[in-house]
Motif scaffolding. Sequence first.
Motif, PDB file in Angstrom:
ATOM      1  N   GLY A  88      34.424  31.171 -21.755  1.00  0.00           N
ATOM      2  CA  GLY A  88      33.500  30.119 -21.490  1.00  0.00           C
ATOM      3  C   GLY A  88      32.195  30.559 -20.956  1.00  0.00           C
ATOM      4  O   GLY A  88      30.891  29.975 -21.614  1.00  0.00           O
ATOM      5  N   TYR A 127      37.147  24.330 -17.303  1.00  0.00           N
ATOM      6  CA  TYR A 127      35.604  24.166 -17.972  1.00  0.00           C
ATOM      7  C   TYR A 127      34.758  23.557 -16.732  1.00  0.00           C
ATOM      8  O   TYR A 127      33.599  23.569 -16.987  1.00  0.00           O
ATOM      9  CB  TYR A 127      35.647  23.044 -18.952  1.00  0.00           C
ATOM     10  N   GLU A 128      35.511  23.034 -15.680  1.00  0.00           N
ATOM     11  CA  GLU A 128      34.337  22.401 -14.668  1.00  0.00           C
ATOM     12  C   GLU A 128      33.884  23.507 -13.921  1.00  0.00           C
ATOM     13  O   GLU A 128      32.871  23.763 -13.538  1.00  0.00           O
ATOM     14  CB  GLU A 128      35.557  21.573 -13.731  1.00  0.00           C
ATOM     15  N   GLU A 172      40.025  31.967 -20.065  1.00  0.00           N
ATOM     16  CA  GLU A 172      39.207  31.009 -20.434  1.00  0.00           C
ATOM     17  C   GLU A 172      37.876  31.086 -19.816  1.00  0.00           C
ATOM     18  O   GLU A 172      36.932  30.776 -20.373  1.00  0.00           O
ATOM     19  CB  GLU A 172      39.980  29.513 -20.227  1.00  0.00           C
ATOM     20  N   ILE A 228      33.149  26.151 -15.374  1.00  0.00           N
ATOM     21  CA  ILE A 228      32.098  27.104 -16.061  1.00  0.00           C
ATOM     22  C   ILE A 228      31.028  26.173 -15.987  1.00  0.00           C
ATOM     23  O   ILE A 228      29.936  26.701 -15.770  1.00  0.00           O
ATOM     24  CB  ILE A 228      32.596  27.035 -17.599  1.00  0.00           C
ATOM     25  N   ASN A 229      31.134  24.767 -15.856  1.00  0.00           N
ATOM     26  CA  ASN A 229      29.956  23.730 -15.676  1.00  0.00           C
ATOM     27  C   ASN A 229      29.240  24.120 -14.407  1.00  0.00           C
ATOM     28  O   ASN A 229      27.839  24.332 -14.416  1.00  0.00           O
ATOM     29  CB  ASN A 229      30.652  22.435 -15.401  1.00  0.00           C
ATOM     30  N   SER A 277      40.069  21.251 -14.385  1.00  0.00           N
ATOM     31  CA  SER A 277      39.876  22.046 -15.439  1.00  0.00           C
ATOM     32  C   SER A 277      39.082  23.108 -15.303  1.00  0.00           C
ATOM     33  O   SER A 277      38.057  23.251 -14.586  1.00  0.00           O
ATOM     34  CB  SER A 277      39.261  21.133 -16.746  1.00  0.00           C
TER      35      SER A 277
END
Length: 386
Positions: free
Chosen positions: A236, A134-135, A232, A137-138, A132
Motif C-alpha cells: 500500500g 488500509y486505514e 499489504e 496506510i491512510n 483494515s
Amino acid sequence: MIKALRGMKDILDPKFLKIFDTAREVAQSYGFSYIETPILEETKLFKRSVGESSDIVNKEMYEFIDKGGNDVCLRPEGTAGVVRSYIEHKFDRLETPKRFWYFGPMFRYERPQKGRLREFHQFGIESFKEASIYEDINIISLAADIFDKLGIKYTLKINSLGCNECMPSYKEKLTEFLNENKDKLCEDCQRRITQNPIRTLDCKNESCQKILKDAPKITDNLCENCKSDFEELKKGLDNLGIKYEVDKHLVRGLDYYTKTTFEFISDEIGAQSAIAGGGRYDKLVEMLGGKPTPAVGFAIGIERIMDLVKEDEERSGIYMGAMIKEAIPFIQKEARKLRKNQKVYVEVKPKSLKAHLKAADKGNFKKALIVGEDELKEGKFFEKEL
Ligand code: HAM
C-alpha cells in the motif's frame, strides 16, 4: 528575574502557527474532526495505557495530588485522553468509525537537551473502529502529506508487533533469549525482561544492541493474518509512492501498541531524530473499559520540526502609516475596510515618509499606504509597492 522553567519555552516563532495550519488543513482534507481533551487527567489513565513499564510513566510524569485529594498528572501524550473521551462519550457503542485530530502541549519530566523538552507540542491523529490495514496506510499517508506540504524530508520506519495471537509466543521466545544473555544486559533491560521484554529491543545502550541484534525478530514470528497485513501495508505504501524502511527493532516507548508501528525520522536535527511516531493500538479501548475497538494513530513533535520548516520569504500584507497625528483616525478607519480580505498593519506613531517605508520594508510587507497632510485633505494615500 523569573525565568521559564527548565525544558519549557516561550513560542515566538511564526513557523509554529504555519505548522499548525498546515497539519489542520491536511487532517481536515482527510475528513477528520477536531477534538480537544483536558491537559490534566487522572494519573491512572496513563498508568493503564502508556504502561507502568514505560519510562514515560515510570520516570517522567508531572504527577501531584490536587486540593480534592485526586492523583492527577499533566498529560505526557495525547492518545490516552482521546481514548478516555471516546469511551466516555459512548462512541465505542456506535458502528461508525470516528477519526480525530488534535493539537496541544504535552509534559514529560525528561532531561532537557536539543529536541527534548519538558513541555512540547504534538499534532496528533486517532482513528477508531477501522481494523483494515488500509486505514494504517491512510494514516501514514496523512502524516507524509503534512511533511511534504511543509517541505520536510524524512525516513519512514515501519514494523509490526503482531497481535494477541502471535505476540505472546514471540514474547516467550524473546524472554528465553534474554534470560540466556541476562548477565550481559544493562540494568534497565534486566528489569524489562519481566516487565515488558519487547522494550529491550530499542534499548539505546550499545552493548545491549550488540546482544540484541541476534534476538528473535517479531516479523519472523507473525501469525498468518499479521504477516499478510504487514505485506499489504508495504504494498500500500509502495502504491502511494511513500518510501519506507522495515526496522525490526521499532517497538516504540509506549506499551499500548499492537501490529503496525511506525516512526518518521529526520537526519537533520541531531540525536532526537524522531519527528513523528505512531501505530495501531487495537486493545487500548477495551483495556480502559470500552468495547473492543480497533484503533490507529500518530503524533508529530512540533518543536522537532520547527527548524526544518522554511521561513516565509514572500512579502505579504499592507503597512499603513501616518506622517501627522491627525491622519491616524483616517488610516484606522480605512484599515478596517481593507482588512476584510488581507493583513493590514497600522503604525500608530506618526513618522516621516522615509521612516515608514523603511519599517514597511523591514516588516516584509507587500505594500505601504502612507498619509500626510495633503493626502488627508484629499482622503487618499501615498502608495508604494515593496
Ligand atoms: P511519542 O513517540 O511518544 O508518541 O511522541 C510523538 C512525537 O512527539 C515524537 O516522535 C517526538 O517528535 C515528539 N516528542 C516526544 N517527546 C518529546 C520531548 N520530550 N520533547 C520534544 N518532542 C517530543 C506518542 O506520544 C503517541 N501518543 C503517538 C500516537 C498517537 N500513537 C498512536 N496515536
